[in-house]
Motif scaffolding. Structure first.
Motif, short mmCIF file in Angstrom:
data_model
loop_
_atom_site.label_atom_id
_atom_site.label_comp_id
_atom_site.label_asym_id
_atom_site.label_seq_id
_atom_site.Cartn_x
_atom_site.Cartn_y
_atom_site.Cartn_z
N GLY A 186 55.09 -89.43 36.67
CA GLY A 186 55.22 -88.34 37.63
C GLY A 186 56.63 -88.34 38.19
N ILE A 187 56.75 -88.03 39.47
CA ILE A 187 58.06 -87.93 40.08
C ILE A 187 58.73 -89.29 40.23
N HIS A 188 57.94 -90.37 40.21
CA HIS A 188 58.43 -91.72 40.46
C HIS A 188 58.95 -91.83 41.89
N SER A 189 60.20 -92.21 42.13
CA SER A 189 60.65 -92.44 43.51
C SER A 189 61.99 -91.77 43.82
N ASN A 190 62.25 -90.64 43.18
CA ASN A 190 63.51 -89.94 43.41
C ASN A 190 63.27 -88.45 43.60
N GLY A 191 64.12 -87.82 44.39
CA GLY A 191 64.03 -86.38 44.60
C GLY A 191 63.09 -85.96 45.70
N PHE A 192 62.61 -86.90 46.50
CA PHE A 192 61.58 -86.56 47.48
C PHE A 192 62.11 -85.80 48.68
N SER A 193 63.40 -85.86 48.94
CA SER A 193 63.94 -85.02 50.02
C SER A 193 63.80 -83.55 49.65
N LEU A 194 64.07 -83.22 48.38
CA LEU A 194 63.90 -81.84 47.91
C LEU A 194 62.41 -81.49 47.86
N VAL A 195 61.58 -82.40 47.36
CA VAL A 195 60.14 -82.16 47.25
C VAL A 195 59.53 -81.86 48.62
N ARG A 196 59.85 -82.67 49.61
CA ARG A 196 59.28 -82.48 50.94
C ARG A 196 59.78 -81.18 51.58
N LYS A 197 61.07 -80.89 51.39
CA LYS A 197 61.64 -79.66 51.93
C LYS A 197 60.93 -78.44 51.36
N LEU A 198 60.71 -78.44 50.04
CA LEU A 198 60.09 -77.29 49.39
C LEU A 198 58.61 -77.19 49.70
N TRP A 274 59.25 -82.98 24.40
CA TRP A 274 58.25 -83.81 25.07
C TRP A 274 57.54 -82.95 26.10
N PRO A 275 56.32 -83.31 26.47
CA PRO A 275 55.59 -82.53 27.49
C PRO A 275 56.12 -82.84 28.88
N ILE A 276 56.50 -81.80 29.62
CA ILE A 276 56.98 -81.98 30.99
C ILE A 276 55.80 -81.95 31.94
N SER A 277 55.72 -82.93 32.81
CA SER A 277 54.59 -83.07 33.72
C SER A 277 54.41 -81.81 34.58
N PRO A 278 53.16 -81.40 34.83
CA PRO A 278 52.90 -80.17 35.61
C PRO A 278 53.59 -80.13 36.96
N ILE A 279 53.71 -81.28 37.64
CA ILE A 279 54.31 -81.28 38.97
C ILE A 279 55.73 -80.74 38.94
N PHE A 280 56.47 -81.00 37.85
CA PHE A 280 57.84 -80.52 37.77
C PHE A 280 57.88 -79.00 37.57
N GLU A 293 69.62 -78.05 37.85
CA GLU A 293 69.32 -78.75 39.10
C GLU A 293 68.10 -79.66 38.93
N MET A 294 67.11 -79.21 38.19
CA MET A 294 65.92 -80.03 37.93
C MET A 294 66.29 -81.30 37.17
N PHE A 295 67.09 -81.15 36.12
CA PHE A 295 67.46 -82.31 35.31
C PHE A 295 68.48 -83.21 36.01
N LYS A 296 69.12 -82.70 37.04
CA LYS A 296 70.05 -83.50 37.82
C LYS A 296 69.34 -84.29 38.92
N THR A 297 68.11 -83.86 39.24
CA THR A 297 67.40 -84.44 40.37
C THR A 297 66.21 -85.30 39.95
N PHE A 298 65.49 -84.87 38.92
CA PHE A 298 64.22 -85.50 38.56
C PHE A 298 64.25 -86.12 37.17
N ASN A 299 63.19 -86.91 36.89
CA ASN A 299 63.08 -87.50 35.54
C ASN A 299 62.46 -86.53 34.53
N MET A 300 61.87 -85.46 35.00
CA MET A 300 61.33 -84.38 34.16
C MET A 300 60.34 -84.88 33.11
N GLY A 301 59.61 -85.94 33.44
CA GLY A 301 58.57 -86.43 32.54
C GLY A 301 58.99 -87.56 31.63
N ILE A 302 60.27 -87.96 31.70
CA ILE A 302 60.77 -89.09 30.90
C ILE A 302 61.40 -90.11 31.86
#
Length: 345
Positions: A186-198, A274-280, A293-302
């Motif tokens: 999933g998201i693992h432990s990065n990008g949560f400032s953006l996740v919470r804001k959104l 590869w399959p990108i997780s639904p949360i992304f 921006e997505m690939f700069k912030t998140f792991n995008m399923g990998i």
């Protein structure tokens, strides 16, 4: 004026000791014969076994969990955060081929609650067992007035070992090599400032929201622990030559992949391979966020990438499949200037 004590200043020594008592069973469950100390010593002792190594090298790493902790506070669920902390550290040292040996944790809070601290350590112990290392020490600090009530911070420190001849640096990577991706949880432990804001501030969801495409309530989805890659990657390293390993953390694809690339090489990543997780997909659609921006912030399923010679790729994928782990050929190495190029696969 009444006599002043440490307790009236806000530090509950008795609660601290009760927390230690509750933690003991979790900590001891990680011990191997190489651990020479019990809980409570001033330092953790660990006996190195290097008889099968020509030139052993210790590899260390430290990290925390970041603002993902805010989700734990919101849900009042604290049993997964510890695994996140372990994963962020052991996955990093794994990138140089190191087998994790031991881990130390640091938990700081304004007012110590023994049961909550024990839940955090329980998760740390689970992460240590998953990565094959021992939890040999730590610190629980009660700091009145420093944290808001009910909040805390968690950080960790891992040490691993690798024989110099097996050290992975990326220096042998050349054009034509293959990039193999191992899925994230999933998201693992990065990008949560953006996740919470959104999701919470802009969209107005809460931890119990059910969103189309997610199998869990939002809070539980976001708390999915960071995947630990130690076992599958070490299994691959036993059988195949791996030139470079990348842990996709803060900075996503664009910052992490170039860290292992030699000069005059670039990584060509085939989006769609590869399959990108639904949360992304949910985050991108609801936030109207660009691919870059997505690939700069998140792991995008990998969460982890292995760079191997094109003749090794099939064997690596087969090894992963044999141990029940998925792997995808997600790109290749080109001539270039230490950058990442996204294309449609």
């Amino acid at each position: 004026m009444d006599k002043l004590t440490y307790s009236t200043a806000g530090v509950d020594v008795d609660e601290g000791q009760r927390a230690v008592d509750l933690m003991k069973q979790h900590v001891k469950s990680t011990f191997t014969p190489q651990v020479l100390t019990d809980i409570g010593g001033f330092g953790g002792l660990f006996a190195l076994d290097v008889k099968d190594m020509k030139e052993p090298i210790l590899v260390s790493g430290t990290d925390g969990v970041g603002t993902k902790l805010k989700i734990a506070f919101m849900t009042d669920r604290h049993d997964t955060i510890g695994q996140d902390c372990v994963a962020m550290c052991v996955n990093d040292i794994l990138c140089q081929g190191a087998k994790p040996l031991f881990f130390l944790d640091y938990i700081a809070t304004g007012r110590l609650q023994a049961e909550k601290a024990a839940e955090i350590v329980k998760g740390i112990a689970m992460g240590c067992k998953e990565s094959g290392c021992s939890l040999i020490g730590g610190e629980t600090a009660e700091m009145p007035g420093f944290y808001q009530d009910g909040e805390y911070d968690v950080a960790g420190f891992a040490v691993g070992i690798v024989d110099r001849q097996n050290l992975i640096t990326g220096e042998g990577i050349i054009p034509g090599d293959i990039v193999i991706g191992i899925p994230s949880s999933g998201i693992h432990s990065n990008g949560f400032s953006l996740v919470r804001k959104l999701l919470f501030d802009i969209k107005g969801y809460d931890i119990n929201s059910e969103i189309d495409g997610l199998e869990k309530k939002l809070g539980n989805e976001l708390l999915t622990p960071t995947k630990i890659y130690v076992k599958p990657v070490l299994e691959v390293l036993k059988k195949s030559k791996v030139k470079g390993i990348v842990h996709i953390t803060g900075g996503g694809f664009f910052e992490n992949i170039p860290r292992i690339l030699p000069q005059n090489t670039a990584a060509n990543i085939k989006v769609g391979s590869w399959p990108i997780s639904p949360i992304f997909n949910i985050i991108q659609q609801q936030g109207n966020i660009d691919d870059s921006e997505m690939f700069k912030t998140f792991n995008m399923g990998i969460g982890m990438m292995l760079v191997v010679d094109k003749n090794e790729a099939k064997d690596v994928l087969e090894t992963l499949a044999e141990i029940g782990e998925k792997g995808y050929e997600i790109g290749n190495i080109l001539e270039g200037q230490r950058q990442v190029v996204l294309c449609q696969g």
